[in-house]
Motif scaffolding. Structure first.
Motif, PDB file in Angstrom:
ATOM      1  N   HIS A  93      -6.433  14.267  -2.507  1.00 20.50           N
ATOM      2  CA  HIS A  93      -6.185  13.357  -1.393  1.00 20.50           C
ATOM      3  C   HIS A  93      -7.109  12.146  -1.507  1.00 20.50           C
ATOM      4  O   HIS A  93      -8.304  12.281  -1.710  1.00 20.50           O
ATOM      5  CB  HIS A  93      -6.412  14.064  -0.054  1.00 20.50           C
ATOM      6  CG  HIS A  93      -6.189  13.171   1.126  1.00 20.50           C
ATOM      7  ND1 HIS A  93      -4.929  12.735   1.472  1.00 20.50           N
ATOM      8  CD2 HIS A  93      -7.055  12.641   2.000  1.00 20.50           C
ATOM      9  CE1 HIS A  93      -5.038  11.961   2.548  1.00 20.50           C
ATOM     10  NE2 HIS A  93      -6.317  11.893   2.882  1.00 20.50           N
ATOM     11  N   VAL A  94      -6.528  10.959  -1.437  1.00 22.34           N
ATOM     12  CA  VAL A  94      -7.313   9.721  -1.526  1.00 22.34           C
ATOM     13  C   VAL A  94      -7.534   9.204  -0.121  1.00 22.34           C
ATOM     14  O   VAL A  94      -6.617   9.041   0.639  1.00 22.34           O
ATOM     15  CB  VAL A  94      -6.554   8.651  -2.358  1.00 22.34           C
ATOM     16  CG1 VAL A  94      -7.366   7.377  -2.413  1.00 22.34           C
ATOM     17  CG2 VAL A  94      -6.275   9.187  -3.740  1.00 22.34           C
ATOM     18  N   ALA A 150       0.832  -1.212   0.000  1.00 23.25           N
ATOM     19  CA  ALA A 150       0.000   0.000   0.000  1.00 23.25           C
ATOM     20  C   ALA A 150       0.865   1.259   0.000  1.00 23.25           C
ATOM     21  O   ALA A 150       0.570   2.217  -0.733  1.00 23.25           O
ATOM     22  CB  ALA A 150      -0.932  -0.008   1.208  1.00 23.25           C
ATOM     23  N   LEU A 182       2.288   1.917  -3.454  1.00 24.21           N
ATOM     24  CA  LEU A 182       1.302   2.346  -4.446  1.00 24.21           C
ATOM     25  C   LEU A 182       0.626   3.679  -4.119  1.00 24.21           C
ATOM     26  O   LEU A 182      -0.064   4.235  -4.969  1.00 24.21           O
ATOM     27  CB  LEU A 182       0.231   1.265  -4.597  1.00 24.21           C
ATOM     28  CG  LEU A 182       0.725  -0.057  -5.185  1.00 24.21           C
ATOM     29  CD1 LEU A 182      -0.392  -1.088  -5.159  1.00 24.21           C
ATOM     30  CD2 LEU A 182       1.253   0.134  -6.586  1.00 24.21           C
ATOM     31  N   ALA A 183       0.814   4.195  -2.925  1.00 25.08           N
ATOM     32  CA  ALA A 183       0.093   5.395  -2.493  1.00 25.08           C
ATOM     33  C   ALA A 183       0.300   6.579  -3.428  1.00 25.08           C
ATOM     34  O   ALA A 183      -0.668   7.239  -3.823  1.00 25.08           O
ATOM     35  CB  ALA A 183       0.500   5.764  -1.068  1.00 25.08           C
ATOM     36  N   ASP A 184       1.528   6.873  -3.800  1.00 23.01           N
ATOM     37  CA  ASP A 184       1.796   8.012  -4.679  1.00 23.01           C
ATOM     38  C   ASP A 184       1.138   7.843  -6.041  1.00 23.01           C
ATOM     39  O   ASP A 184       0.590   8.792  -6.605  1.00 23.01           O
ATOM     40  CB  ASP A 184       3.301   8.227  -4.853  1.00 23.01           C
ATOM     41  CG  ASP A 184       3.960   8.759  -3.592  1.00 23.01           C
ATOM     42  OD1 ASP A 184       3.249   9.325  -2.740  1.00 23.01           O
ATOM     43  OD2 ASP A 184       5.188   8.592  -3.465  1.00 23.01           O
ATOM     44  N   LEU A 185       1.179   6.644  -6.591  1.00 19.03           N
ATOM     45  CA  LEU A 185       0.537   6.384  -7.878  1.00 19.03           C
ATOM     46  C   LEU A 185      -0.962   6.634  -7.777  1.00 19.03           C
ATOM     47  O   LEU A 185      -1.556   7.249  -8.664  1.00 19.03           O
ATOM     48  CB  LEU A 185       0.806   4.950  -8.330  1.00 19.03           C
ATOM     49  CG  LEU A 185       0.033   4.500  -9.572  1.00 19.03           C
ATOM     50  CD1 LEU A 185       0.436   5.328 -10.787  1.00 19.03           C
ATOM     51  CD2 LEU A 185       0.256   3.022  -9.818  1.00 19.03           C
ATOM     52  N   HIS A 186      -1.575   6.190  -6.706  1.00 24.05           N
ATOM     53  CA  HIS A 186      -3.025   6.364  -6.537  1.00 24.05           C
ATOM     54  C   HIS A 186      -3.402   7.836  -6.413  1.00 24.05           C
ATOM     55  O   HIS A 186      -4.428   8.262  -6.955  1.00 24.05           O
ATOM     56  CB  HIS A 186      -3.526   5.553  -5.344  1.00 24.05           C
ATOM     57  CG  HIS A 186      -3.402   4.079  -5.575  1.00 24.05           C
ATOM     58  ND1 HIS A 186      -3.398   3.173  -4.572  1.00 24.05           N
ATOM     59  CD2 HIS A 186      -3.274   3.360  -6.715  1.00 24.05           C
ATOM     60  CE1 HIS A 186      -3.267   1.957  -5.058  1.00 24.05           C
ATOM     61  NE2 HIS A 186      -3.192   2.057  -6.368  1.00 24.05           N
ATOM     62  N   VAL A 187      -2.575   8.609  -5.751  1.00 23.97           N
ATOM     63  CA  VAL A 187      -2.840  10.053  -5.643  1.00 23.97           C
ATOM     64  C   VAL A 187      -2.738  10.685  -7.042  1.00 23.97           C
ATOM     65  O   VAL A 187      -3.567  11.505  -7.424  1.00 23.97           O
ATOM     66  CB  VAL A 187      -1.863  10.728  -4.659  1.00 23.97           C
ATOM     67  CG1 VAL A 187      -1.943  12.241  -4.752  1.00 23.97           C
ATOM     68  CG2 VAL A 187      -2.165  10.274  -3.238  1.00 23.97           C
ATOM     69  N   GLU A 188      -1.738  10.275  -7.804  1.00 25.42           N
ATOM     70  CA  GLU A 188      -1.572  10.805  -9.164  1.00 25.42           C
ATOM     71  C   GLU A 188      -2.758  10.428 -10.050  1.00 25.42           C
ATOM     72  O   GLU A 188      -3.282  11.260 -10.792  1.00 25.42           O
ATOM     73  CB  GLU A 188      -0.286  10.256  -9.770  1.00 25.42           C
ATOM     74  CG  GLU A 188      -0.002  10.758 -11.165  1.00 25.42           C
ATOM     75  CD  GLU A 188       1.258  10.145 -11.755  1.00 25.42           C
ATOM     76  OE1 GLU A 188       1.260   9.939 -12.975  1.00 25.42           O
ATOM     77  OE2 GLU A 188       2.205   9.878 -11.006  1.00 25.42           O
ATOM     78  N   VAL A 189      -3.217   9.193  -9.971  1.00 25.27           N
ATOM     79  CA  VAL A 189      -4.358   8.728 -10.774  1.00 25.27           C
ATOM     80  C   VAL A 189      -5.614   9.502 -10.416  1.00 25.27           C
ATOM     81  O   VAL A 189      -6.432   9.816 -11.280  1.00 25.27           O
ATOM     82  CB  VAL A 189      -4.577   7.202 -10.569  1.00 25.27           C
ATOM     83  CG1 VAL A 189      -5.909   6.753 -11.132  1.00 25.27           C
ATOM     84  CG2 VAL A 189      -3.432   6.431 -11.199  1.00 25.27           C
ATOM     85  N   ALA A 190      -5.743   9.872  -9.141  1.00 23.48           N
ATOM     86  CA  ALA A 190      -6.920  10.612  -8.688  1.00 23.48           C
ATOM     87  C   ALA A 190      -6.791  12.103  -8.997  1.00 23.48           C
ATOM     88  O   ALA A 190      -7.609  12.901  -8.543  1.00 23.48           O
ATOM     89  CB  ALA A 190      -7.111  10.390  -7.187  1.00 23.48           C
TER      90      ALA A 190
END
Length: 120
Positions: free
Chosen positions: A118-119, A103, A106-114
């Motif tokens: 803030h996710v 997790a 992957l956190a930075d990637l998920h923030v970028e995708v969003a």
């Protein structure tokens, strides 16, 4: 770096109460049979399981990989928490990633995708 994605097999598993994980597809790809001797060591925040003729551990009779309590504690694998198993077939080993470490990676990637929001 893994040059060929086909040489990297990924599988999620939840350790049993006694700390064993079933990973039949990975074991087949590596050619590891029940009673195969294994060496298990901690490397940074992951467990590395390798075939070793003089290994202290072994593949279980039902084809499960052992995750000893001492190393589970050291890398933060809590009771009932899933792990990501990554088999590096060409190197004859399995890397066990605690879900918390996955997790964080992957956190930075998920923030970028969003879109930078803030996710939760």
């Amino acid at each position: 770096m893994v040059a060929d994605a086909a040489a990297l097999l990924l599988e999620m598993a939840v350790p049993s109460r006694c700390g064993r994980v079933t990973a039949q597809r990975i074991l087949r790809a590596l050619g590891w049979q029940p009673c195969q001797r294994l060496d298990i060591r901690l490397h940074q925040a992951v467990l590395v399981i390798a075939s070793a003729s003089d290994g202290r551990y072994q593949v279980g009779s039902r084809g499960a990989l052992p995750l000893p309590a001492s190393v589970r504690r050291m890398c933060g694998i809590g009771h009932g928490q899933p792990v990501l198993l990554a088999a590096l077939v060409a190197h004859d080993l399995v890397v066990v990633h605690p879900i918390g470490a996955v997790a964080r990676l992957l956190a930075d990637l998920h923030v970028e995708v969003a879109g930078g929001a803030h996710v939760c």
